[in-house]
Design an enzyme around this catalytic site. Structure first.
Site, PDB file in Angstrom:
ATOM      1  CG  MET A  59      -1.903  -1.194   1.144  1.00  0.00           C
ATOM      2  SD  MET A  59      -3.442  -0.908   2.018  1.00  0.00           S
ATOM      3  CE  MET A  59      -2.845  -0.689   3.665  1.00  0.00           C
ATOM      4  N   GLY A  60       2.155   1.094  -0.343  1.00  0.00           N
ATOM      5  CA  GLY A  60       3.030   2.257  -0.471  1.00  0.00           C
ATOM      6  C   GLY A  60       3.527   2.779   0.867  1.00  0.00           C
ATOM      7  CG  LEU A  62       7.422   1.582  -0.834  1.00  0.00           C
ATOM      8  CD1 LEU A  62       8.283   1.264  -2.067  1.00  0.00           C
ATOM      9  CD2 LEU A  62       6.438   0.457  -0.569  1.00  0.00           C
ATOM     10  CD  GLU A  64      15.776  -1.843   4.577  1.00  0.00           C
ATOM     11  OE1 GLU A  64      16.201  -2.892   4.056  1.00  0.00           O
ATOM     12  OE2 GLU A  64      15.906  -0.720   4.053  1.00  0.00           O
ATOM     13  CG  HIS A  66       6.868  -1.868   2.194  1.00  0.00           C
ATOM     14  ND1 HIS A  66       6.737  -0.725   2.952  1.00  0.00           N
ATOM     15  CD2 HIS A  66       5.662  -2.486   2.248  1.00  0.00           C
ATOM     16  CE1 HIS A  66       5.500  -0.641   3.428  1.00  0.00           C
ATOM     17  NE2 HIS A  66       4.819  -1.699   3.024  1.00  0.00           N
ATOM     18  CB  VAL A 205      12.294  -5.467   8.283  1.00  0.00           C
ATOM     19  CG1 VAL A 205      13.375  -4.414   8.478  1.00  0.00           C
ATOM     20  CG2 VAL A 205      12.697  -6.472   7.213  1.00  0.00           C
ATOM     21  CG  MET A 213      10.742  -1.119  10.170  1.00  0.00           C
ATOM     22  SD  MET A 213      11.829  -0.783   8.795  1.00  0.00           S
ATOM     23  CE  MET A 213      13.326  -0.464   9.710  1.00  0.00           C
ATOM     24  CB  SER A 215       2.888   2.487   6.176  1.00  0.00           C
ATOM     25  OG  SER A 215       3.525   1.645   5.246  1.00  0.00           O
ATOM     26  NE  ARG A 216      -3.082   1.414   9.582  1.00  0.00           N
ATOM     27  CZ  ARG A 216      -3.436   0.389   8.807  1.00  0.00           C
ATOM     28  NH1 ARG A 216      -2.735  -0.728   8.825  1.00  0.00           N
ATOM     29  NH2 ARG A 216      -4.492   0.476   7.999  1.00  0.00           N
TER      30      ARG A 216
HETATM   31  P1  AMP Z   1       1.441  -2.945   3.457  1.00  0.00           P
HETATM   32  O1  AMP Z   1       2.007  -1.882   2.593  1.00  0.00           O
HETATM   33  O2  AMP Z   1       1.381  -2.590   4.902  1.00  0.00           O
HETATM   34  O3  AMP Z   1       0.133  -3.482   2.919  1.00  0.00           O
HETATM   35  O4  AMP Z   1       2.455  -4.169   3.401  1.00  0.00           O
HETATM   36  C1  AMP Z   1       2.853  -4.722   2.181  1.00  0.00           C
HETATM   37  C2  AMP Z   1       3.636  -5.963   2.445  1.00  0.00           C
HETATM   38  O5  AMP Z   1       4.781  -5.638   3.233  1.00  0.00           O
HETATM   39  C3  AMP Z   1       2.860  -7.028   3.238  1.00  0.00           C
HETATM   40  O6  AMP Z   1       3.155  -8.311   2.708  1.00  0.00           O
HETATM   41  C4  AMP Z   1       3.401  -6.859   4.630  1.00  0.00           C
HETATM   42  O7  AMP Z   1       3.322  -8.039   5.408  1.00  0.00           O
HETATM   43  C5  AMP Z   1       4.837  -6.493   4.345  1.00  0.00           C
HETATM   44  N1  AMP Z   1       5.440  -5.803   5.492  1.00  0.00           N
HETATM   45  C6  AMP Z   1       4.943  -4.739   6.165  1.00  0.00           C
HETATM   46  N2  AMP Z   1       5.742  -4.404   7.200  1.00  0.00           N
HETATM   47  C7  AMP Z   1       6.765  -5.300   7.197  1.00  0.00           C
HETATM   48  C8  AMP Z   1       7.904  -5.502   8.023  1.00  0.00           C
HETATM   49  N3  AMP Z   1       8.159  -4.721   9.062  1.00  0.00           N
HETATM   50  N4  AMP Z   1       8.724  -6.514   7.711  1.00  0.00           N
HETATM   51  C9  AMP Z   1       8.477  -7.319   6.658  1.00  0.00           C
HETATM   52  N5  AMP Z   1       7.421  -7.182   5.833  1.00  0.00           N
HETATM   53  C10 AMP Z   1       6.566  -6.191   6.101  1.00  0.00           C
END
Ligand code: AMP
Length: 309
Positions: A59-60, A62, A64, A66, A205, A213, A215-216
């Site tokens: 969902m952008g 981004l 580390e 992602h 990560v 990590m 985005s929120r």
């Molecule tokens: P999102 O943008 O939050 O929808 O996440 C996109 C993808 O990134 C999903 O597969 C999440 O599980 C993954 N993701 C989000 N945060 C992390 C993180 N801290 N470490 C590894 N993968 C993550």
């Protein structure tokens, strides 16, 4: 590994070294695609050239986490497509869809630097044109954990991931263990619908202090940011109890809950010890079980989890 195709003008060539995997990758400049038809045509071209497509849905905004998925996709495929789409259908009416952080230009730069070949970033109207009424539902798995407190969330996720898969036509898609339930649901859906996509789940990560990590995390005030470290700390404390021989799930859960409750800004949404495949709660802790939490820190809902060793 198929032979790499050189189908780009001289000078546009980008050569990157991927340690430990493919040696030199020869690539075109990164493309930005907004239309589904165009994305499908690009995927068809890559497939016709014998190139394996790796896909990272996001969902952008981004971070580390992602980027680690983009690298993982790069190790497993010849071309990497990153989607950036804040999917309205996975947000509840009182959730943060409008406020969700967005910065396309920053995401573009980060994706390109990480070696992505395509950003697929459709508008909401492109994904859900007027009259759209088809959804993908995964039963059972979506009713526990986050599904219980976010009704409709996983229906939005499974529907959008299916649509992203039919647009990007990936051979392999990489998801994060951070969203453990999402990963389990997508695995189940992919198997149940015979989708010809390999699902890879990459490790969480974390920030230096252990906070997963997300985005929120930008929503957190400085004091909330401090309190937020309790998610990881409470999980590790429970893991420690397990290592010392505690097998009663209720004891582990109580320990996590009481640590979280000690933080002024924290409110537990759920703490669960579950089977990692079915996501059903278990009474007796065992190696490989999923210990997952969702916690409101102020107004921000954060999740974290670990697999018992
Ligand atoms: P999102 O943008 O939050 O929808 O996440 C996109 C993808 O990134 C999903 O597969 C999440 O599980 C993954 N993701 C989000 N945060 C992390 C993180 N801290 N470490 C590894 N993968 C993550």
């Amino acid at each position: 590994m198929p032979a790499k195709k050189c189908d780009f003008p001289e000078g546009a060539l980008r050569i990157r070294f991927q340690p430990g995997t493919r040696n030199y990758r020869q690539r075109n400049p990164m493309k930005i695609i907004h239309s589904i038809r165009e994305m499908q045509a690009e995927a068809d071209r890559m497939r016709a050239n014998g190139l394996r497509i790796g896909f990272v849905p996001t969902m952008g905004f981004l971070h580390e986490g992602h980027l680690s998925l983009i690298r993982e996709a790069g190790r497993r495929a010849d071309r990497v497509v990153v989607s950036i789409f804040v999917n309205p259908t996975q947000f509840g009416p009182n959730e943060d869809f409008a406020a969700y952080p967005r910065d396309f230009e920053r995401d573009r730069k980060l994706s390109e630097a990480e070696g992505a070949d395509v950003i697929f970033s459709p508008a909401a109207e492109e994904m859900y044109p007027a009259g759209h009424c088809t959804h993908v539902d995964v039963d059972g798995l979506t009713e526990t954990l986050c599904g219980a407190s976010r009704p409709g969330h996983f229906r939005g996720v499974t529907t959008v991931v299916t649509k992203l898969f039919t647009a990007v036509k990936p051979h392999v898609a990489v998801f994060g263990q951070k969203d453990a339930q999402q990963a389990a649901v997508i695995r189940r859906m992919t198997a149940d619908l015979n989708l010809d996509v390999e699902i890879v789940v990459a490790p969480i990560v974390r920030e230096a202090d252990g906070l997963a990590m997300s985005s929120r995390n930008v929503y957190l005030s400085p004091s909330e940011r401090e309190d937020a470290t309790v998610l990881r700390q409470s999980l590790l404390a429970a893991e420690d109890l397990f290592r010392k021989g505690e097998r009663d799930a209720s004891v582990l859960i109580r320990s996590v809950r009481s640590m979280i409750s000690s933080k002024p800004s924290a409110r537990v949404d759920y703490v669960s010890l579950a089977d990692p495949g079915t996501l059903q709660p278990i009474d007796e802790a065992r190696s490989g079980a999923l210990l997952a939490v969702a916690v409101f820190i102020g107004k921000t809902r954060l999740i974290d989890n670990l697999i018992l060793p």
